[in-house]
Design a protein around this motif. Structure first.
Motif, mmCIF file in Angstrom:
data_model
loop_
_atom_site.group_PDB
_atom_site.id
_atom_site.type_symbol
_atom_site.label_atom_id
_atom_site.label_comp_id
_atom_site.label_asym_id
_atom_site.label_seq_id
_atom_site.Cartn_x
_atom_site.Cartn_y
_atom_site.Cartn_z
ATOM 1 N N GLU A 23 -35.491 -21.287 -9.017
ATOM 2 C CA GLU A 23 -36.497 -21.343 -7.945
ATOM 3 C C GLU A 23 -36.423 -20.070 -7.115
ATOM 4 N N THR A 24 -37.564 -19.652 -6.611
ATOM 5 C CA THR A 24 -37.640 -18.508 -5.705
ATOM 6 C C THR A 24 -38.285 -18.987 -4.418
ATOM 7 N N LEU A 25 -37.608 -18.718 -3.301
ATOM 8 C CA LEU A 25 -38.099 -19.140 -1.985
ATOM 9 C C LEU A 25 -38.415 -17.912 -1.149
ATOM 10 N N GLY A 26 -39.612 -17.855 -0.614
ATOM 11 C CA GLY A 26 -39.992 -16.795 0.318
ATOM 12 C C GLY A 26 -39.932 -17.348 1.729
ATOM 13 N N ILE A 42 -41.250 -22.239 5.473
ATOM 14 C CA ILE A 42 -41.585 -21.856 6.842
ATOM 15 C C ILE A 42 -40.446 -22.278 7.755
ATOM 16 N N ILE A 43 -39.945 -21.319 8.528
ATOM 17 C CA ILE A 43 -38.907 -21.611 9.513
ATOM 18 C C ILE A 43 -39.501 -21.379 10.893
ATOM 19 N N ASN A 44 -39.010 -22.110 11.887
ATOM 20 C CA ASN A 44 -39.568 -21.963 13.236
ATOM 21 C C ASN A 44 -38.645 -21.189 14.173
ATOM 22 N N ARG A 45 -37.511 -20.760 13.650
ATOM 23 C CA ARG A 45 -36.610 -19.898 14.419
ATOM 24 C C ARG A 45 -35.801 -19.088 13.422
ATOM 25 N N GLU A 46 -35.294 -18.008 13.877
ATOM 26 C CA GLU A 46 -34.429 -17.210 13.011
ATOM 27 C C GLU A 46 -33.266 -16.696 13.830
ATOM 28 N N PRO A 47 -32.157 -16.445 13.222
ATOM 29 C CA PRO A 47 -31.849 -16.606 11.813
ATOM 30 C C PRO A 47 -31.459 -18.049 11.472
ATOM 31 N N VAL A 48 -31.483 -18.352 10.166
ATOM 32 C CA VAL A 48 -31.040 -19.644 9.640
ATOM 33 C C VAL A 48 -29.995 -19.355 8.575
ATOM 34 N N GLU A 49 -28.914 -20.123 8.584
ATOM 35 C CA GLU A 49 -27.844 -19.891 7.606
ATOM 36 C C GLU A 49 -28.316 -20.249 6.200
ATOM 37 N N LEU A 50 -27.921 -19.430 5.242
ATOM 38 C CA LEU A 50 -28.349 -19.568 3.849
ATOM 39 C C LEU A 50 -28.089 -20.965 3.288
ATOM 40 N N PHE A 51 -26.891 -21.494 3.478
ATOM 41 C CA PHE A 51 -26.567 -22.797 2.881
ATOM 42 C C PHE A 51 -27.473 -23.899 3.416
ATOM 43 N N LYS A 52 -27.922 -23.774 4.672
ATOM 44 C CA LYS A 52 -28.796 -24.791 5.257
ATOM 45 C C LYS A 52 -30.167 -24.794 4.587
ATOM 46 N N ILE A 53 -30.660 -23.619 4.250
ATOM 47 C CA ILE A 53 -31.958 -23.554 3.574
ATOM 48 C C ILE A 53 -31.864 -24.207 2.197
ATOM 49 N N LEU A 54 -30.795 -23.911 1.458
ATOM 50 C CA LEU A 54 -30.628 -24.533 0.138
ATOM 51 C C LEU A 54 -30.560 -26.050 0.256
ATOM 52 N N LYS A 55 -29.862 -26.520 1.266
ATOM 53 C CA LYS A 55 -29.698 -27.963 1.472
ATOM 54 C C LYS A 55 -31.022 -28.620 1.885
ATOM 55 N N PHE A 56 -31.688 -28.065 2.884
ATOM 56 C CA PHE A 56 -32.903 -28.686 3.402
ATOM 57 C C PHE A 56 -34.082 -28.576 2.442
ATOM 58 N N GLU A 57 -34.069 -27.590 1.574
ATOM 59 C CA GLU A 57 -35.153 -27.446 0.594
ATOM 60 C C GLU A 57 -34.881 -28.230 -0.683
ATOM 61 N N GLY A 58 -33.763 -28.946 -0.727
ATOM 62 C CA GLY A 58 -33.469 -29.811 -1.850
ATOM 63 C C GLY A 58 -32.932 -29.099 -3.084
ATOM 64 N N LEU A 59 -32.534 -27.850 -2.939
ATOM 65 C CA LEU A 59 -31.952 -27.128 -4.073
ATOM 66 C C LEU A 59 -30.484 -27.498 -4.252
ATOM 67 N N ALA A 60 -29.877 -28.025 -3.214
ATOM 68 C CA ALA A 60 -28.503 -28.530 -3.273
ATOM 69 C C ALA A 60 -28.521 -29.895 -2.598
ATOM 70 N N GLU A 61 -27.723 -30.822 -3.123
ATOM 71 C CA GLU A 61 -27.739 -32.179 -2.570
ATOM 72 C C GLU A 61 -27.007 -32.297 -1.248
ATOM 73 N N ASP A 114 -37.159 -12.612 3.949
ATOM 74 C CA ASP A 114 -36.115 -12.702 2.924
ATOM 75 C C ASP A 114 -36.621 -13.532 1.742
ATOM 76 N N VAL A 115 -36.102 -13.211 0.548
ATOM 77 C CA VAL A 115 -36.433 -13.965 -0.666
ATOM 78 C C VAL A 115 -35.131 -14.478 -1.257
ATOM 79 N N ILE A 116 -35.063 -15.785 -1.478
ATOM 80 C CA ILE A 116 -33.860 -16.436 -2.002
ATOM 81 C C ILE A 116 -34.155 -16.914 -3.419
ATOM 82 N N GLU A 117 -33.230 -16.638 -4.335
ATOM 83 C CA GLU A 117 -33.362 -17.113 -5.718
ATOM 84 C C GLU A 117 -32.142 -17.956 -6.055
#
Length: 111
Positions: free
Chosen positions: A63-66, A5-24, A56-59
């Motif tokens: 992991e798959t993120l909606g 869940i995001i509270n504003r858009e757009p959000v940069e792709l790398f930030k989602i990976l980082k904040f969701e713990g998919l990248a350190e 958007d759907v990120i894989e």
């Protein structure tokens, strides 16, 4: 699929990976994207700053993120007249005053 869940858009792709713990870190997320390891909407994405929006759907990494946009409710606007501070005005009529006289300059004597 995991919902993000995001509270504003757009959000940069790398930030989602980082904040969701998919990248350190952001650097690790950017490197993974650059290497073509991330898909957005079933298309390999190599733009680190790809703008992600609702739906958007990120894989990545198995992991798959909606992505879902959830806007916070904005408070109702109050009546402007009621919310303004009350100011008391003086009943004194406006008067114009003449400009203050400027200092007169004395000429210097030349030797």
């Amino acid at each position: 699929m995991r919902t993000v869940i995001i509270n504003r858009e757009p959000v940069e792709l790398f930030k989602i990976l980082k904040f969701e713990g998919l990248a350190e870190s952001g650097g690790e997320a950017k490197a993974a994207i650059e290497q073509g390891l991330v898909q957005v909407n079933q298309v390999v994405e190599t733009r680190k700053r790809k703008q992600i929006v609702n739906g958007d759907v990120i894989e990545f990494g198995g992991e798959t993120l909606g992505i879902v946009l959830e806007l916070a409710e904005k408070p109702q606007k109050a009546d402007k007249a009621a919310s303004r501070p009350k100011v008391q005005h003086s009943k004194k009529p406006a008067t114009r005053s003449s400009p203050k006289p400027t200092a007169t300059l004395k000429p210097r004597s030349v030797r």
